[in-house]
Design a protein around this motif. Structure first.
Motif, PDB file in Angstrom:
ATOM      1  N   HIS A 144       3.290  -8.546   3.699  1.00 54.25           N
ATOM      2  CA  HIS A 144       3.986  -7.989   2.527  1.00 54.25           C
ATOM      3  C   HIS A 144       5.031  -8.944   1.931  1.00 54.25           C
ATOM      4  CE1 HIS A 144       2.153  -4.003   3.196  1.00 54.25           C
ATOM      5  NE2 HIS A 144       2.259  -4.321   4.472  1.00 54.25           N
TER       6      HIS A 144
ATOM      7  N   GLU B   7      -2.852  -0.578  15.910  1.00 59.30           N
ATOM      8  CA  GLU B   7      -2.571  -0.652  14.466  1.00 59.30           C
ATOM      9  C   GLU B   7      -1.066  -0.852  14.268  1.00 59.30           C
ATOM     10  OE1 GLU B   7      -0.959   0.831  10.880  1.00 59.30           O
ATOM     11  OE2 GLU B   7      -0.802   1.929  12.767  1.00 59.30           O
TER      12      GLU B   7
ATOM     13  N   ASP C 206      -2.348   3.116   3.002  1.00 63.39           N
ATOM     14  CA  ASP C 206      -1.463   4.279   2.903  1.00 63.39           C
ATOM     15  C   ASP C 206      -1.898   5.360   1.904  1.00 63.39           C
ATOM     16  OD1 ASP C 206       0.026   3.158   4.906  1.00 63.39           O
ATOM     17  OD2 ASP C 206       1.506   2.248   3.566  1.00 63.39           O
TER      18      ASP C 206
ATOM     19  N   ASN D 224       7.499  -2.502   7.444  1.00 62.00           N
ATOM     20  CA  ASN D 224       6.915  -3.689   6.808  1.00 62.00           C
ATOM     21  C   ASN D 224       7.966  -4.767   6.576  1.00 62.00           C
ATOM     22  OD1 ASN D 224       4.219  -2.937   6.628  1.00 62.00           O
ATOM     23  ND2 ASN D 224       4.582  -1.719   4.786  1.00 62.00           N
TER      24      ASN D 224
ATOM     25  N   ASN E  12      -5.348  -3.678  14.262  1.00 63.77           N
ATOM     26  CA  ASN E  12      -5.151  -4.839  13.390  1.00 63.77           C
ATOM     27  C   ASN E  12      -4.105  -5.809  13.942  1.00 63.77           C
ATOM     28  OD1 ASN E  12      -2.994  -3.163  12.668  1.00 63.77           O
ATOM     29  ND2 ASN E  12      -3.528  -3.015  10.504  1.00 63.77           N
TER      30      ASN E  12
ATOM     31  N   ASP F 114       0.830  -1.207   0.000  1.00 66.23           N
ATOM     32  CA  ASP F 114       0.000   0.000   0.000  1.00 66.23           C
ATOM     33  C   ASP F 114       0.863   1.255   0.000  1.00 66.23           C
ATOM     34  OD1 ASP F 114       0.680  -0.916   2.564  1.00 66.23           O
ATOM     35  OD2 ASP F 114      -0.972   0.122   3.519  1.00 66.23           O
TER      36      ASP F 114
HETATM   37  C1  BDR Z   1      -0.100  -0.128   7.937  1.00 62.26           C
HETATM   38  O1  BDR Z   1       0.799  -1.180   8.221  1.00 62.26           O
HETATM   39  C2  BDR Z   1       1.517  -1.548   7.081  1.00 62.26           C
HETATM   40  O2  BDR Z   1       1.558  -2.938   6.941  1.00 62.26           O
HETATM   41  C3  BDR Z   1       0.856  -0.862   5.918  1.00 62.26           C
HETATM   42  O3  BDR Z   1       1.827  -0.519   4.943  1.00 62.26           O
HETATM   43  C4  BDR Z   1       0.204   0.340   6.530  1.00 62.26           C
HETATM   44  O4  BDR Z   1       1.104   1.435   6.581  1.00 62.26           O
HETATM   45  C5  BDR Z   1      -1.517  -0.613   8.141  1.00 62.26           C
HETATM   46  O5  BDR Z   1      -1.704  -1.025   9.462  1.00 62.26           O
END
Ligand code: BDR
Ligand code: CA
Length: 312
Positions: A80, A163, A239, A38, A157, A13
């Motif tokens: 990723h 997050e 992003d 990432n 997440n 992203d």
């Molecule tokens: C964020 O975490 C990364 O994995 C993504 O690139 C984004 O910036 C989302 O939680």
């Protein structure tokens, strides 16, 4: 015109955010800075260089912090892939990073630019930004604004409440949120609405046939990761939402409120605690995104991507 430093960790992203920033005629992308997130710093920096070269960009890249300020790093290979950009095979970069550390370069660029000139867009853990603010506190009053993809008002997440970008370096996020610069936090409440369905993917590829293979590779891999890891049928493209907001704030509904970052809780470390209980105090310098104008967002992404040429 927005004069932008993009701090990122590409990342699928992030790649789309970078494409937007390079394709939009209203963004002057001054430099790209990278941070471990990432994937390792080495990998995300290589990815940033390759992505920029792919579309013939001439933006300088500065690499910064290899690890978070305090915590041990935990890269997001589960989303990723091993390279940070699995699903596409980009040519290895011919160019190299500029010599200066990203944090020093951010300080230099902000201090050498006119007051209120630079917009910082961040799509990664805030390690470089915290270091820059600690090195030169004056940048906090000189930056026009920080727009960050980070955090969540409601649900996380990586953990139920945190997050990834905030969780990876909560101490850095705390440093950044404790300074008095204008911050817009574009968190998961917004980005979980930016779902890249197969229909959206088709439109993006049609908007730019020269990038079709790369876009399809990126999005298909991202879709499978999000299916396996987070039970999303299609991936949330986090992003680019920050870039879209920086370009046109009307694309995100925001509310001013104080935000604090939890760095200690066993269950809550990395949580961005947004206080929505009452009207924000007059001097409140933080706001959070709550929802996205989905249609407008994708048409912005499409338009910017259409302006690029792979192999140019
Ligand atoms: C964020 O975490 C990364 O994995 C993504 O690139 C984004 O910036 C989302 O939680
Ligand atoms: Ca990212």
């Amino acid at each position: 015109m927005k004069h932008v430093i993009l701090d990122c960790d590409p990342g699928h992203d992030d790649a789309l955010a970078l494409f937007m920033a390079m394709g939009d005629p209203d963004i002057d992308l001054m430099e790209v800075t990278t941070v471990g997130g990432n994937q390792s710093l080495e990998k995300v920096t290589k990815n940033a260089l390759s992505l920029i070269e792919l579309v013939g960009g001439k933006v300088p890249v500065y690499s910064g912090a290899p690890t978070p300020l305090v915590k041990a790093p935990k890269w997001a290979g589960y989303i990723h892939g091993e390279s940070g950009l699995d699903g596409v095979k980009l040519a290895p970069p011919k160019s190299e990073v500029a010599g200066t550390h990203a944090a020093s370069q951010i300080v230099k660029t902000v201090m050498d630019s006119p007051d209120q000139y630079v917009t910082l867009i961040t799509t990664a853990p805030l390690t470089n930004i915290a270091l820059a603010a600690l090195m030169e506190p004056k940048i906090c009053s000189r930056v026009k604004e920080i727009v960050m993809m980070l955090g969540a008002v409601h649900t996380g997440n990586v953990t139920p409440v945190a997050e990834f970008n905030a969780y990876t370096d909560p101490e850095a996020a705390k440093v950044v949120f404790e300074r008095k610069w204008p911050i817009t936090m574009i968190g998961l409440d917004v980005t979980h609405q930016a779902i890249c369905t197969k229909g959206v993917q088709k439109k993006l590829a049609e908007a730019n046939p020269s990038l079709k293979e790369v876009l399809d590779g990126l999005i298909n891999f991202f879709r499978e990761s999000y299916k396996d890891e987070e039970c999303f049928p299609d991936p949330p493209t986090h992003d680019p939402c920050a870039v879209a907001y920086a370009l046109d704030p009307s694309v995100v509904k925001t509310v001013k409120c104080p935000v604090s970052v939890e760095t200690k809780g066993d269950l809550t470390c990395g949580m961005t605690v947004a206080d929505l209980r009452a009207l924000a105090p007059k001097d409140c310098n933080t706001q959070v995104g709550l929802s996205l104008d989905v249609e407008k967002f994708w048409s912005m992404v499409e338009k910017d991507i259409a302006n690029l040429r792979a192999g140019k």
